[in-house]
Scaffold this motif. Structure first.
Motif, short mmCIF file in Angstrom:
data_model
loop_
_atom_site.label_atom_id
_atom_site.label_comp_id
_atom_site.label_asym_id
_atom_site.label_seq_id
_atom_site.Cartn_x
_atom_site.Cartn_y
_atom_site.Cartn_z
N CYS A 92 17.75 -52.56 -3.40
CA CYS A 92 18.29 -51.35 -3.54
C CYS A 92 17.59 -50.55 -4.87
N TRP A 93 17.26 -51.26 -5.76
CA TRP A 93 16.79 -50.68 -6.88
C TRP A 93 15.18 -50.05 -6.77
N GLN A 94 14.68 -50.98 -5.74
CA GLN A 94 13.19 -50.60 -5.33
C GLN A 94 13.39 -49.10 -4.24
N VAL A 95 14.34 -49.17 -3.45
CA VAL A 95 14.37 -48.01 -2.58
C VAL A 95 14.67 -46.79 -3.32
N THR A 96 15.93 -46.63 -4.10
CA THR A 96 16.24 -45.66 -5.02
C THR A 96 15.02 -45.27 -5.97
N LYS A 97 14.38 -46.13 -6.31
CA LYS A 97 13.20 -45.61 -7.34
C LYS A 97 12.14 -44.70 -6.45
N GLN A 98 11.84 -45.40 -5.42
CA GLN A 98 10.68 -44.62 -4.33
C GLN A 98 11.22 -43.18 -3.87
N LEU A 99 12.48 -43.18 -3.56
CA LEU A 99 13.20 -41.98 -3.09
C LEU A 99 13.41 -41.14 -4.24
N ARG A 100 13.59 -41.46 -5.48
CA ARG A 100 13.84 -40.47 -6.43
C ARG A 100 12.44 -39.90 -7.01
#
Length: 286
Positions: free
Chosen positions: A73-81
């Motif tokens: 989840c952290w990786q997904v949100t980081k990429q999205l941000r």
């Protein structure tokens, strides 16, 4: 006879093996395809769950949150941000660049007429006020010997500061027209009326009339022709501070080669020739 039966049995066994292998491959393909679909759906639900339940700013900037870096989840949100911030930055940069370019396009012709990529009109002039540029005072609101009203502004600055001349000539306070066409003409004059306290009780009327004229002089006609007139009635300031006023006017007129433009004003003794407040200009529009 025995050999024929043996060959037939061998053929049947081979066909059965091929059939079983085909069935096994088909079953394996269906199984793995179902597994991949399940994994894709699970990952999609997981990603959406991350977006719904996770704060995008939570832990992204915290270097101590090492355990979160292994969290999907952290990786997904980081990429999205990162993607959102990049898109917003690109759009912001584009809009700001466009706005600044539009502003500069409107200002630079006056500030620096030779700037590359900012074309000036074919014929244009913007001249600014110079101290002590008025003709000797005449009677207010009366005709001068030159056939015009007001007091003529003899000197304008045409080469320094904000002023410029583009295929026009400034001579004796007059702009010389080089080419026939429709011109946009404008002028502004700035006045500083002293207060009654400054005048130390000198007898003055309750009000004053400020008038600005723009004239055209033609070689074929002896008397200048009035093109524009702007006026304003004001009261003498009664406090400690002087009264500050300006007159502005603009319009279009068809001019011929060798025509001359000039400006006159009333109450010239109260006029201040500030280069940013008193100016005069014209440019060819068609």
């Amino acid at each position: 006879m025995a050999i024929s039966i043996s060959v037939q049995c061998l053929g049947i066994i081979i066909l059965a093996a091929i059939l079983l292998q085909t069935i096994a491959v088909a079953v394996s393909f269906i199984y793995f395809n179902k597994v991949l679909s399940t994994m894709r759906e699970s990952f999609s639900r997981s990603s959406v769950s991350c977006l719904i339940n996770t704060n995008l700013h939570s832990g992204l900037d915290d270097p101590a949150s090492e355990d979160k870096k292994s969290d999907p989840c952290w990786q997904v949100t980081k990429q999205l941000r990162y993607h959102i911030e990049k898109k917003m930055a690109d759009r912001f940069q584009k809009e700001i660049s466009g706005a600044m370019r539009n502003k500069l396009t409107g200002v630079l012709p006056m500030l620096s007429p030779g700037v590359r990529g900012v074309p000036l009109p074919e014929v244009a002039a913007h001249v600014t006020g110079v101290v002590s540029s008025l003709a000797p005072p005449t009677a207010e609101s009366s005709w001068s010997s030159g056939g015009y009203l007001g007091e003529r502004i003899r000197m304008w600055e045409g080469k320094r500061g904000l002023s410029f001349l583009q295929n026009m000539e400034l001579r004796g306070g007059e702009l010389l027209v080089p080419k026939a066409g429709l011109y946009y003409i404008y002028a502004q004059t700035y006045f500083r009326l002293p207060s009654l306290v400054e005048m130390e009780g000198d007898a003055k009327e309750d009000g004053a009339q400020l008038v600005q004229y723009i004239y055209k002089k033609m070689s074929s006609y002896t008397v200048p022709i009035l093109l524009m007139k702007s006026l304003r009635s004001v009261c003498w300031p009664r406090g400690q501070e002087p009264g500050l006023f300006s007159l502005h006017q603009a319009g279009t007129a068809f001019l011929q080669p060798a025509d001359r433009l000039f400006v006159t004003v009333s109450n010239a003794s109260t006029m201040e020739m500030d280069g940013r407040a008193s100016y005069f200009g014209a440019f060819l529009v068609g």
